[in-house]
Design a protein around this motif. Structure first.
Motif, PDB file in Angstrom:
ATOM      1  N   LEU A  84       0.839  -1.188   0.000  1.00  0.00           N
ATOM      2  CA  LEU A  84       0.000   0.000   0.000  1.00  0.00           C
ATOM      3  C   LEU A  84       0.881   1.248   0.000  1.00  0.00           C
ATOM      4  O   LEU A  84       1.821   1.363   0.779  1.00  0.00           O
ATOM      5  N   GLY A  85       0.585   2.179  -0.902  1.00  0.00           N
ATOM      6  CA  GLY A  85       1.329   3.428  -0.982  1.00  0.00           C
ATOM      7  C   GLY A  85       2.496   3.411  -1.941  1.00  0.00           C
ATOM      8  O   GLY A  85       3.172   4.432  -2.105  1.00  0.00           O
ATOM      9  N   ASN A  86       2.748   2.265  -2.583  1.00  0.00           N
ATOM     10  CA  ASN A  86       3.892   2.152  -3.492  1.00  0.00           C
ATOM     11  C   ASN A  86       3.514   2.325  -4.961  1.00  0.00           C
ATOM     12  O   ASN A  86       4.300   2.048  -5.852  1.00  0.00           O
ATOM     13  N   GLY A  87       2.309   2.774  -5.222  1.00  0.00           N
ATOM     14  CA  GLY A  87       1.912   3.069  -6.593  1.00  0.00           C
ATOM     15  C   GLY A  87       1.065   1.989  -7.227  1.00  0.00           C
ATOM     16  O   GLY A  87       0.668   1.014  -6.585  1.00  0.00           O
ATOM     17  N   LEU A  88       0.754   2.174  -8.526  1.00  0.00           N
ATOM     18  CA  LEU A  88      -0.112   1.238  -9.224  1.00  0.00           C
ATOM     19  C   LEU A  88       0.566  -0.110  -9.376  1.00  0.00           C
ATOM     20  O   LEU A  88       1.800  -0.209  -9.407  1.00  0.00           O
ATOM     21  N   LEU A  89      -0.236  -1.151  -9.446  1.00  0.00           N
ATOM     22  CA  LEU A  89       0.315  -2.501  -9.566  1.00  0.00           C
ATOM     23  C   LEU A  89       0.030  -3.059 -10.952  1.00  0.00           C
ATOM     24  O   LEU A  89      -0.987  -2.742 -11.571  1.00  0.00           O
ATOM     25  N   LYS A 130       8.352   1.639 -20.263  1.00  0.00           N
ATOM     26  CA  LYS A 130       8.922   2.858 -20.851  1.00  0.00           C
ATOM     27  C   LYS A 130       7.975   4.044 -20.682  1.00  0.00           C
ATOM     28  O   LYS A 130       8.395   5.142 -20.280  1.00  0.00           O
ATOM     29  N   VAL A 131       6.688   3.832 -20.965  1.00  0.00           N
ATOM     30  CA  VAL A 131       5.696   4.902 -20.818  1.00  0.00           C
ATOM     31  C   VAL A 131       5.609   5.361 -19.360  1.00  0.00           C
ATOM     32  O   VAL A 131       5.591   6.568 -19.066  1.00  0.00           O
ATOM     33  N   MET A 132       5.566   4.420 -18.431  1.00  0.00           N
ATOM     34  CA  MET A 132       5.440   4.767 -17.017  1.00  0.00           C
ATOM     35  C   MET A 132       6.677   5.499 -16.503  1.00  0.00           C
ATOM     36  O   MET A 132       6.580   6.485 -15.760  1.00  0.00           O
ATOM     37  N   ASP A 133       7.830   5.040 -16.891  1.00  0.00           N
ATOM     38  CA  ASP A 133       9.069   5.668 -16.424  1.00  0.00           C
ATOM     39  C   ASP A 133       9.236   7.076 -16.985  1.00  0.00           C
ATOM     40  O   ASP A 133       9.731   7.983 -16.299  1.00  0.00           O
ATOM     41  N   GLU A 134       8.829   7.279 -18.223  1.00  0.00           N
ATOM     42  CA  GLU A 134       8.931   8.609 -18.823  1.00  0.00           C
ATOM     43  C   GLU A 134       8.094   9.635 -18.066  1.00  0.00           C
ATOM     44  O   GLU A 134       8.443  10.818 -18.018  1.00  0.00           O
ATOM     45  N   ASP A 135       6.984   9.203 -17.469  1.00  0.00           N
ATOM     46  CA  ASP A 135       6.114  10.117 -16.720  1.00  0.00           C
ATOM     47  C   ASP A 135       6.306  10.006 -15.208  1.00  0.00           C
ATOM     48  O   ASP A 135       5.485  10.520 -14.435  1.00  0.00           O
ATOM     49  N   ILE A 143       5.903   7.608 -13.110  1.00  0.00           N
ATOM     50  CA  ILE A 143       4.822   6.920 -12.406  1.00  0.00           C
ATOM     51  C   ILE A 143       5.421   5.833 -11.525  1.00  0.00           C
ATOM     52  O   ILE A 143       6.244   5.035 -11.980  1.00  0.00           O
ATOM     53  N   TYR A 144       5.028   5.796 -10.267  1.00  0.00           N
ATOM     54  CA  TYR A 144       5.478   4.727  -9.370  1.00  0.00           C
ATOM     55  C   TYR A 144       4.606   3.494  -9.605  1.00  0.00           C
ATOM     56  O   TYR A 144       3.371   3.575  -9.556  1.00  0.00           O
ATOM     57  N   TYR A 145       5.255   2.354  -9.856  1.00  0.00           N
ATOM     58  CA  TYR A 145       4.515   1.124 -10.119  1.00  0.00           C
ATOM     59  C   TYR A 145       5.252  -0.062  -9.520  1.00  0.00           C
ATOM     60  O   TYR A 145       6.441   0.007  -9.184  1.00  0.00           O
ATOM     61  N   GLN A 146       4.534  -1.172  -9.402  1.00  0.00           N
ATOM     62  CA  GLN A 146       5.075  -2.396  -8.826  1.00  0.00           C
ATOM     63  C   GLN A 146       4.475  -3.594  -9.556  1.00  0.00           C
ATOM     64  O   GLN A 146       3.299  -3.582  -9.918  1.00  0.00           O
ATOM     65  N   PHE A 147       5.297  -4.618  -9.795  1.00  0.00           N
ATOM     66  CA  PHE A 147       4.825  -5.839 -10.434  1.00  0.00           C
ATOM     67  C   PHE A 147       4.542  -6.880  -9.358  1.00  0.00           C
ATOM     68  O   PHE A 147       5.387  -7.157  -8.503  1.00  0.00           O
TER      69      PHE A 147
END
Length: 469
Positions: free
Chosen positions: A365-370, A396-401, A403-407
């Motif tokens: 929780l709090g680490n961005g979109l999954l 690539k799209v997420m990193d350019e903007d 965006i915090y995400y997690q797999f």
């Protein structure tokens, strides 16, 4: 792989945007607890933003072009929106797909009965729930009653402070010795989830030739009298009604820091709301943008308003025809060349139940979109499994903007599983991956999410619609 909290990256200005977006979402969540209410909300907001009903265009024979915005509604429970891009639609669309139904109780078609001095509504639960969680909660009724003369009566009772609420009773602890030894799935049976709706007997004078004390089911008759006076509803009208029983009350900030939202229906309105808002933020895209907000996911995406129906495909066919270039081959190429984020929630790590999670592959929780490369259960059964090439483009799209995400994945391999609509749209041959918000206590009457996560999801969806090629 190291996980970072999205909260750590926000400036004061950005933090204000996070909380402002969460406030709007919280209001939406509080006021739209059924798929019909969500569909009405999205339709109204879409029209404010220049979207036109596709049926009006079909009737008029008017063609559409790049920059036009259209939508289609299916039985007031599903909506699909399109923002026409400059590129040939045969090259595909960027699609966000979420669902707007949530686990709940539904009234049966013959719901009203009396027993032991109480009037009840008989229910059938909808979706995957822990039945014992639904007892002794304040509950509200939302839905519609369709009468034989064609009129509709909208029902929304239990949300305002001056309105009554309803509840499912539970056995007092003093007499629950046997109940407490049952398995959790049997502590409360499905047929015991009937809601108490009244206790006062009918107080009017008896009809001619009938003694007052001889009135059969006087509490039930009193309820029918109230329903007739307030709503013009008679008992047989429940045969053509769709009334949902949901937790009463508004979504609330959670935690001393107000970093979370506790409320009913995060699954999956916490993804449908940012999907819709991202769609509204896109103007004059290169590639056509599409947002699908669909019903029936919680029971397998079946029925005329579920993702397995032909509604989406038929609507895309109408869209291509309005562009003046319809053929079956164009339709197939459009769908096969599209890219989609299946916008659905995932499980967040809960330290109290750490044994069911793989900490290397769980959302925090709090680490961005999954992102879930795959869902399904155990051996990925019933899953869409996204291609590595597609994932690389998304990264690539997420990193350019920024965006915090997690797999992530739902839980440990042999602990269970779940599914989304991703495998259904993947049948067209398009690239699809599950992407959404981590949730604590998923499918409980009240679930929790992080305000940072829904904001990152919104920004990530917007980036996907604008930049994915």
């Amino acid at each position: 792989m190291e996980h970072k909290s999205a909260w750590s990256k926000y400036s004061k200005k950005e933090l204000d945007k996070v909380f402002a977006f969460a406030k709007d979402y919280k209001e939406f969540l509080s006021n739209n607890k059924t798929e019909r209410e969500c569909c009405d909300y999205f339709t109204e907001e879409a029209e404010k933003n220049g979207y036109v009903n596709i049926n009006a265009l079909v009737s008029s024979g008017k063609k559409i072009k790049a920059g036009d915005k259209v939508y289609a509604v299916n039985m007031n429970k599903e909506i699909v929106l399109f923002n026409i891009g400059k590129d040939d639609i045969e090259k595909g669309m960027n699609i966000l797909g979420a669902h707007i139904d949530s686990p709940r109780l539904d009234l049966k078609q013959n719901p009203l009965y009396e027993e032991g001095g109480f009037a009840y509504f008989d229910t059938h639960y909808y979706g995957g729930i822990k039945k014992y969680q639904w007892v002794t909660l304040p509950l509200a009724l939302h839905g519609v009653v369709c009468k034989k003369d064609g009129t509709k009566v909208n029902i929304n009772i239990g949300e305002k402070d001056d309105e009554p609420v309803f509840f499912v009773s539970d056995l007092l602890i003093h007499l629950a010795q046997d109940q407490m030894t049952k398995e959790a799935s049997k502590v409360v049976e499905g047929e015991a989830l009937d809601i108490i709706i009244g206790n006062m007997p009918l107080s009017v004078k008896a009809t001619k030739g009938e003694k007052k004390e001889d009135i059969k089911d006087p509490v039930m008759k009193n309820i029918l009298s109230i329903l007739d006076k307030k709503y013009g509803i008679e008992e047989s009208d429940f045969l053509s009604a769709e009334i949902e029983v949901v937790p009463a009350g508004k979504a609330r900030d959670a935690g001393f820091d107000s970093s979370m939202i506790l409320g009913y229906g995060h699954d999956d309105r916490v993804c449908s709301f940012p999907s819709f808002m991202a769609m509204m933020a896109v103007n004059n895209p290169s590639r056509t943008s599409c947002c699908i907000l669909v019903d029936k996911e919680e029971i397998g995406s079946v029925g005329a308003t579920g993702m397995k129906s032909m509604f989406f495909e038929n609507t895309v066919a109408e869209l291509i025809n309005l562009l003046g270039s319809y053929s079956e081959l164009s339709l197939k190429r459009c769908l096969a060349n599209s890219d989609m984020l299946s916008s659905d929630v995932g499980s967040a790590f809960d330290p109290h139940y750490a044994d069911v999670f793989d900490k290397k592959s769980v959302a925090f929780l709090g680490n961005g979109l999954l992102f879930n490369k795959f869902t399904g259960s155990r051996g990925k059964s019933g899953s869409n499994d996204a291609n590595a090439e597609f994932i690389a483009k998304i990264r690539k799209v997420m990193d350019e903007d920024n965006i915090y995400y997690q797999f992530t994945e739902l839980g440990k391999v042999d602990k269970g599983g779940g599914g989304t609509i991703a495998y259904i749209t993947a049948l067209y041959g398009m690239n699809v991956i599950d992407c959404g918000v981590p949730v604590i206590s998923m499918h409980a009457p009240f679930e929790a999410i992080s305000k940072a996560d829904i904001y990152e999801v919104y920004k990530g969806y917007e980036a996907f619609l604008k930049k994915m090629k």
